[in-house]
Write an enzyme that holds these catalytic residues in place. Structure first.
Site, PDB file in Angstrom:
ATOM      1  N   GLY A  30       0.808  -1.214   0.000  1.00 49.58           N
ATOM      2  CA  GLY A  30       0.000   0.000   0.000  1.00 49.58           C
ATOM      3  C   GLY A  30       0.839   1.260   0.000  1.00 49.58           C
ATOM      4  CD  GLU A  34       3.084   8.314 -11.059  1.00 44.73           C
ATOM      5  OE1 GLU A  34       3.166   7.568 -12.050  1.00 44.73           O
ATOM      6  OE2 GLU A  34       2.078   9.003 -10.798  1.00 44.73           O
ATOM      7  CG  HIS A  36       3.247   0.672  -5.517  1.00 42.27           C
ATOM      8  ND1 HIS A  36       3.432   1.709  -4.648  1.00 42.27           N
ATOM      9  CD2 HIS A  36       3.785  -0.427  -4.916  1.00 42.27           C
ATOM     10  CE1 HIS A  36       4.045   1.285  -3.557  1.00 42.27           C
ATOM     11  NE2 HIS A  36       4.289  -0.009  -3.698  1.00 42.27           N
ATOM     12  CE  LYS A 148      12.327   1.450  -3.614  1.00 39.46           C
ATOM     13  NZ  LYS A 148      12.776   1.035  -2.254  1.00 39.46           N
TER      14      LYS A 148
END
Ligand code: PAF
Length: 278
Positions: A30, A34, A36, A148
């Site tokens: 959650g 951007e 996601h 990442k």
């Protein structure tokens, strides 16, 4: 199609039984950004049905980590997802995911104890366990993850292979702010001064690429210069590592295709970033 919200494992399993077509799954904790959204847009390209999960998984946080402060805004997340082509948002709660008699863990060995695993020894066991549970519930064709968390991506690839899951993992490029800072839900913790300092993560990785372009290949020499840059910006280094992207094994001489990953603490917030050397 309207986005359907599903907050129980039971309903999700029932719905899943009725679904036909290729499912693209984007697991998240959650507080969407951007990064996601780019995973969702990749999922939409190759899947018939896109499912996003939102679950802050307690078992991947260490005892002294930021579980209780971890940023959450489920209302905003759902609003955002409802505007996109997301067919289902699955957001189970802790009681369902880890009932009182919960006893089972999925653990990938060795590559979970290096890099981020050194300072977060139980982190990846939590990740592999929750991702296994989510895959078992959703049975997706594809799962989309950002690069990442490059170590997480590699560990999950290994797990899918070792446990014969049919789900294919798709790694997606890091999304950055205009000034280079990699997007992360944890960026929210940093002050505007800290945000300036946090640029040293990406800048040190760009420096590594420049040194390589200039003909410096020694991992130690490159790490030394990256260290100076981060130190001078007030970052506290957890690690800087140069490694083979498939095995995560240390590489003494930087070569094209290898990864350089770093974890740096800025104002008590641990940030990570990495690049592929070209
Ligand atoms: O990368 C994340 O956000 C989490 O580790 C994941 C994969 C959703 C598992 O909780």
């Amino acid at each position: 199609m309207k986005t359907i919200l599903v907050n129980s494992i039971e309903s999700m399993l029932e719905i899943r039984q009725q679904l036909n077509g290729k499912i693209g799954f984007v697991p998240t904790m959650g507080f969407l950004h951007e990064g996601h959204l780019s995973l969702i847009s990749e999922a939409n390209k190759v899947s018939d049905i896109t499912i996003v999960s939102i679950y802050v998984n307690p078992t991947q946080f260490g005892i002294n980590e930021d579980l209780s402060e971890y940023p959450r805004d489920i209302k905003h997340d759902i609003e955002l997802l409802s505007k996109l082509k997301v067919d289902y948002v699955f957001f189970p709660n802790d009681k369902q995911m880890y009932p009182a008699d919960y006893k089972t863990w999925v653990n990938v060995e060795k590559i979970t104890q290096i890099l981020c695993g050194k300072s977060r020894p139980t982190h990846f066991r939590g990740v592999t366990t929750i991702v296994t549970k989510l895959i078992n519930i959703l049975d997706p064709e594809f799962m989309f993850m950002g690069e990442k968390d490059f170590q997480q991506l590699t560990i999950l690839k290994q797990m899918l292979q070792d446990l014969n899951f049919h789900t294919k993992i798709v790694g997606c490029p890091i999304i950055r702010e205009n000034d280079g800072l990699a997007l992360s839900s944890r960026n929210k913790y940093i002050s505007s001064v800290g945000r300036g300092k946090a640029l040293c993560l990406h800048n040190s990785l760009l420096l590594a690429q420049k040194l390589f372009d200039d003909g410096i290949y020694s991992t130690n020499k490159i790490i030394a210069q990256m260290t100076d840059l981060i130190d001078s910006n007030g970052g506290i280094i957890d690690y800087i590592e140069v490694f083979d992207p498939d095995t995560l094994e240390h590489i003494p001489k930087v070569a094209s295709g290898c990864r350089i990953a770093i974890a740096v603490v800025i104002e008590n917030t641990r940030l990570i970033d990495n690049i592929q050397i070209k």
